[in-house]
Write a protein that holds these residues in place. Structure first.
Motif, short mmCIF file in Angstrom:
data_model
loop_
_atom_site.label_atom_id
_atom_site.label_comp_id
_atom_site.label_asym_id
_atom_site.label_seq_id
_atom_site.Cartn_x
_atom_site.Cartn_y
_atom_site.Cartn_z
N ASP A 267 4.94 3.40 -44.09
CA ASP A 267 4.24 2.05 -44.30
C ASP A 267 3.49 1.66 -43.11
O ASP A 267 2.35 1.08 -43.04
CB ASP A 267 5.17 1.01 -44.67
CG ASP A 267 5.78 1.02 -46.16
OD1 ASP A 267 4.98 1.92 -46.95
OD2 ASP A 267 6.77 0.46 -46.42
N HIS A 268 3.95 2.17 -41.84
CA HIS A 268 3.42 1.63 -40.70
C HIS A 268 2.94 2.79 -39.62
O HIS A 268 3.78 2.95 -38.41
CB HIS A 268 4.00 0.60 -39.87
CG HIS A 268 4.20 -0.70 -40.76
ND1 HIS A 268 3.47 -1.66 -40.81
CD2 HIS A 268 5.54 -0.91 -41.48
CE1 HIS A 268 3.82 -2.41 -41.53
NE2 HIS A 268 5.01 -2.17 -42.32
N ASN B 229 0.57 4.01 -37.72
CA ASN B 229 -0.11 3.61 -36.62
C ASN B 229 0.74 2.91 -35.43
O ASN B 229 0.70 2.91 -34.58
CB ASN B 229 -1.41 2.87 -36.96
CG ASN B 229 -2.39 3.51 -37.48
OD1 ASN B 229 -2.47 4.97 -37.49
ND2 ASN B 229 -3.21 2.60 -38.39
N ARG B 230 1.80 2.21 -36.02
CA ARG B 230 2.48 1.52 -35.20
C ARG B 230 3.30 2.46 -34.13
O ARG B 230 3.64 2.41 -33.12
CB ARG B 230 3.44 0.41 -35.96
CG ARG B 230 4.31 -0.23 -35.09
CD ARG B 230 5.27 -1.10 -36.10
NE ARG B 230 4.70 -2.31 -36.64
CZ ARG B 230 5.32 -2.87 -37.42
NH1 ARG B 230 6.42 -2.72 -38.07
NH2 ARG B 230 4.48 -3.89 -38.03
N TRP C 18 10.58 -7.89 -36.49
CA TRP C 18 10.34 -6.96 -37.73
C TRP C 18 11.61 -6.81 -38.32
O TRP C 18 12.75 -7.22 -37.93
CB TRP C 18 10.10 -5.66 -37.04
CG TRP C 18 8.74 -5.55 -36.35
CD1 TRP C 18 7.88 -6.30 -36.41
CD2 TRP C 18 8.23 -4.53 -35.39
NE1 TRP C 18 6.64 -6.15 -35.46
CE2 TRP C 18 7.06 -4.97 -34.83
CE3 TRP C 18 8.98 -3.45 -34.76
CZ2 TRP C 18 6.38 -4.35 -33.96
CZ3 TRP C 18 8.21 -2.61 -33.79
CH2 TRP C 18 7.06 -3.14 -33.35
N GLU D 186 11.76 -1.66 -40.10
CA GLU D 186 10.47 -1.54 -39.56
C GLU D 186 10.86 -1.24 -38.05
O GLU D 186 10.22 -0.35 -37.37
CB GLU D 186 9.85 -2.63 -39.45
CG GLU D 186 9.03 -2.99 -40.73
CD GLU D 186 8.31 -4.36 -40.97
OE1 GLU D 186 7.34 -4.38 -41.56
OE2 GLU D 186 8.89 -5.27 -40.33
#
Length: 246
Positions: free
Chosen positions: A69-70, A72-73, A162, A166
């Protein structure tokens, strides 16, 4: 291999594996104290690093959806971290690593002591891509220079509001990338030449203990997980301080 050696290896595997499953970091902090009693330092670090990678695969599976889902993070932390590791190794010849480790330990203790028992945790919510990359790069540098790649990212991520999935979706893969790099470097210098008997004991124990840690992780609230990270920062700082003093 003596019964005493086997006992210390099992104890280290259980302690390190559990904390790996619980938080995705801190394995060496809880396992090395046992391993260094019965193993030479290079072999002990090599076993902890490989056990962390193998046990960590289970943790990655738990948070796989949050990673996807993330992505790039995660990359904001991991890519600069990879750049930082060889820089840290290169700086080893000109750094007093004991002073560096003591400085980071003092920072961890101050941070952990301040935030661990506060009723309200900080919530730094706005996006900070540049700062994230800087934290990842410094984390990698500290990993290469002082074996403390997870210290700064753990502190930073415990400040972010978060979810626990996450947070772990960044912290555990980041640590895995740093640890795989460590495993490769140790393998090339012969760190695993005499480690197979110990690995045969520690890997199964670490895997089982990680499952127990994952079981507890799934039952923590998001705030509870952030508090665990802060307490780990405090424990990490105290552990590093004691290791340098003793």
């Amino acid at each position: 291999m003596t019964p005493e050696t086997i006992l210390f290896l099992i104890a280290g595997a259980c302690a390190g594996g559990f904390i790996n499953g619980l938080s995705g970091t801190g394995t060496a902090l809880f396992a090395l104290g046992f391993y260094l009693v019965v193993l030479d330092p290079v072999t002990a670090v090599a076993i902890v690093a490989l056990m962390s990678v193998v046990a960590g695969i289970q943790g990655l599976w738990v948070v796989r959806h949050a990673i996807l889902d993330h992505p790039n993070r995660l990359l904001r932390f991991a890519l600069p971290g990879l750049v930082g590791v060889p820089i840290g190794v290169w700086l080893l010849s000109g750094l007093d690593t004991s002073v560096l480790r003591l400085g980071v330990a003092a920072f961890l203790i101050l941070y952990g002591s301040y935030f661990a028992f506060r009723k309200a945790l900080p919530a730094f919510s706005r996006p900070t891509p540049v700062l994230d990359s800087l934290i990842g790069g410094i984390g990698g540098l500290l990993g290469g220079a002082a074996g403390m790649s997870g210290a700064l990212p753990s502190m930073w991520m415990s400040l972010r509001p978060w979810t626990k999935f996450e947070t772990r979706a960044v912290l555990q893969p980041f640590n895995m990338v740093m640890l795989v790099t460590t495993v490769v470097l140790l393998y090339l210098r012969g760190g695993y030449d005499s480690a197979l008997p110990a690995l045969a004991i520690t890997i199964p124990g670490g895997l089982l203990a990680a499952q127990v840690g994952i079981f507890v992780f799934k039952r923590l609230s998001d705030t509870g997980f952030r508090r665990i990270l802060i307490l780990l920062c405090l424990a990490m700082g105290i552990g590093v301080l004691l290791s340098e003093i003793l």
